[in-house]
Scaffold this active site. Structure first.
Site, PDB file in Angstrom:
ATOM      1  CG  ASP A  42      -0.442  -0.577   2.457  1.00 37.54           C
ATOM      2  OD1 ASP A  42       0.722  -0.588   2.453  1.00 37.54           O
ATOM      3  OD2 ASP A  42      -1.239  -0.892   3.384  1.00 37.54           O
ATOM      4  CG  ASN A  53      -9.222  -2.344  11.924  1.00 33.84           C
ATOM      5  OD1 ASN A  53      -8.193  -2.611  11.785  1.00 33.84           O
ATOM      6  ND2 ASN A  53      -9.804  -1.201  11.364  1.00 33.84           N
ATOM      7  CG  HIS A 110      -6.033  -2.608   8.874  1.00 32.40           C
ATOM      8  ND1 HIS A 110      -6.228  -1.316   9.571  1.00 32.40           N
ATOM      9  CD2 HIS A 110      -4.625  -2.726   8.907  1.00 32.40           C
ATOM     10  CE1 HIS A 110      -4.985  -0.807   9.979  1.00 32.40           C
ATOM     11  NE2 HIS A 110      -3.970  -1.859   9.622  1.00 32.40           N
ATOM     12  CD  GLU A 168      -9.175   0.594   7.795  1.00 32.48           C
ATOM     13  OE1 GLU A 168      -9.048  -0.516   8.876  1.00 32.48           O
ATOM     14  OE2 GLU A 168      -8.294   1.410   7.801  1.00 32.48           O
TER      15      GLU A 168
HETATM   16  C1  F6R Z   1       1.376  -1.844   6.143  1.00 33.60           C
HETATM   17  C2  F6R Z   1       0.015  -2.080   6.418  1.00 33.60           C
HETATM   18  C3  F6R Z   1      -0.629  -2.316   7.280  1.00 33.60           C
HETATM   19  C4  F6R Z   1      -0.028  -2.713   8.781  1.00 33.60           C
HETATM   20  C5  F6R Z   1      -0.610  -2.528  10.008  1.00 33.60           C
HETATM   21  C6  F6R Z   1       0.165  -3.054  11.297  1.00 33.60           C
HETATM   22  O1  F6R Z   1       1.829  -1.768   4.874  1.00 33.60           O
HETATM   23  O2  F6R Z   1      -0.724  -2.465   5.283  1.00 33.60           O
HETATM   24  O3  F6R Z   1      -1.764  -3.256   7.412  1.00 33.60           O
HETATM   25  O4  F6R Z   1       0.767  -4.001   8.458  1.00 33.60           O
HETATM   26  O5  F6R Z   1      -1.308  -1.539  10.133  1.00 33.60           O
HETATM   27  O6  F6R Z   1       0.995  -2.071  11.518  1.00 33.60           O
HETATM   28  P1  F6R Z   1       1.937  -1.969  12.605  1.00 33.60           P
HETATM   29  O7  F6R Z   1       3.008  -3.123  11.943  1.00 33.60           O
HETATM   30  O8  F6R Z   1       2.742  -0.715  12.454  1.00 33.60           O
HETATM   31  O9  F6R Z   1       1.365  -2.376  13.799  1.00 33.60           O
END
Ligand code: F6R
Length: 241
Positions: free
Chosen positions: A71, A140, A142, A147
């Site tokens: 992303d 959550n 994701h 989401e």
């Molecule tokens: C990152 C992404 C997100 C993260 C998730 C966890 O490219 O797509 O889904 O993997 O938000 O983030 P952290 O590792 O910062 O807890």
């Protein structure tokens, strides 16, 4: 639960990073031309450090590797300090022998964002599909920026970020109002197309998400639960009571 999901519980963030790096190392040693799916965020920083060490020690090479990130924010320049492009360069790409032309992130500044979404999935397909995809997980549930409520059939698409995700990501910006409202993300279907998936999660904050995944209930209200339908997923997790 009938899922084949493999669970590896670890005792520390560093152990999680090493175990994940071992899986990537094996992949790169078995197939030096691997197509890797990569993630940003706090979870993979330690694994990237470990891969940098291993590359610099000559145990692995990124010379023939192609990467696709999950992303990118909409509206940020590549060079912005908070862009995922910058994150990936500062945490991995600047320190390994990868070719710049083999690095792919969705272009959040594309004039036609819908066309960019279609083109991104096409680029992955053309490259031969992702061999090994790294994922973190949001509190959550994701994955990528998909989401709760996202269709399991989703391809790369533009999403409006929830307040909770913007708040979690605000640490990377000077001010909350600077956190972009939209992102471009590989869809759940795009992620599920990967041949193998590794999800890493460490810490108390991730407890609920990991427990939900373990419960085995598959629902679009909890995006990561679709991984239970994938034949080759490893969850490396810990720090949870
Ligand atoms: C990152 C992404 C997100 C993260 C998730 C966890 O490219 O797509 O889904 O993997 O938000 O983030 P952290 O590792 O910062 O807890």
């Amino acid at each position: 639960m009938t899922s084949d999901m493999k669970w590896i519980e670890v005792n520390s963030y560093d152990e999680m990073s090493e175990v994940a790096a071992d899986i990537f190392t094996k992949q790169l040693q078995a197939k030096p031309t691997s197509i890797l799916g990569l993630a940003t965020g706090g979870s993979p920083v330690g694994m990237y450090k470990e891969l940098v060490k291993r590359q610099q020690a000559g145990n692995i090479s990124f010379n023939d590797v192609i990467t696709f990130n999950l992303d990118e924010y909409v509206g940020l320049e590549q060079s912005s300090p908070a862009s995922y492009w910058t994150f990936m360069h500062e945490n991995l790409f600047n320190y390994v022998d990868i070719k710049e032309e083999n690095i792919h992130l969705p272009n959040g500044k594309a004039e036609n964002l819908d066309a960019e979404c279609v083109a991104y999935d096409a680029r992955i397909k053309e490259a031969g599909g992702i061999d090994l995809q790294l994922l973190g997980i949001g509190v959550n549930g994701h994955i990528g920026f998909n989401e709760p409520g996202t269709s399991f059939d989703s391809k790369t698409n533009i999403v409006e970020l929830t307040e909770s995700t913007r708040t979690e990501n605000a640490i990377y910006f000077d001010d909350f109002k600077d956190v972009p409202t939209h992102a471009i993300t590989m869809g759940i279907q795009s992620i599920m197309n990967a041949k193998e998936i590794v999800l890493i999660a460490f810490g108390e904050k991730k407890l609920e998400a990991i427990e939900k995944l373990k419960s085995g209930i598959i629902t679009e209200d909890f995006p990561a639960s679709q991984l239970l339908n994938h034949p080759n997923v490893t969850i490396i997790y810990g720090g949870t009571k």
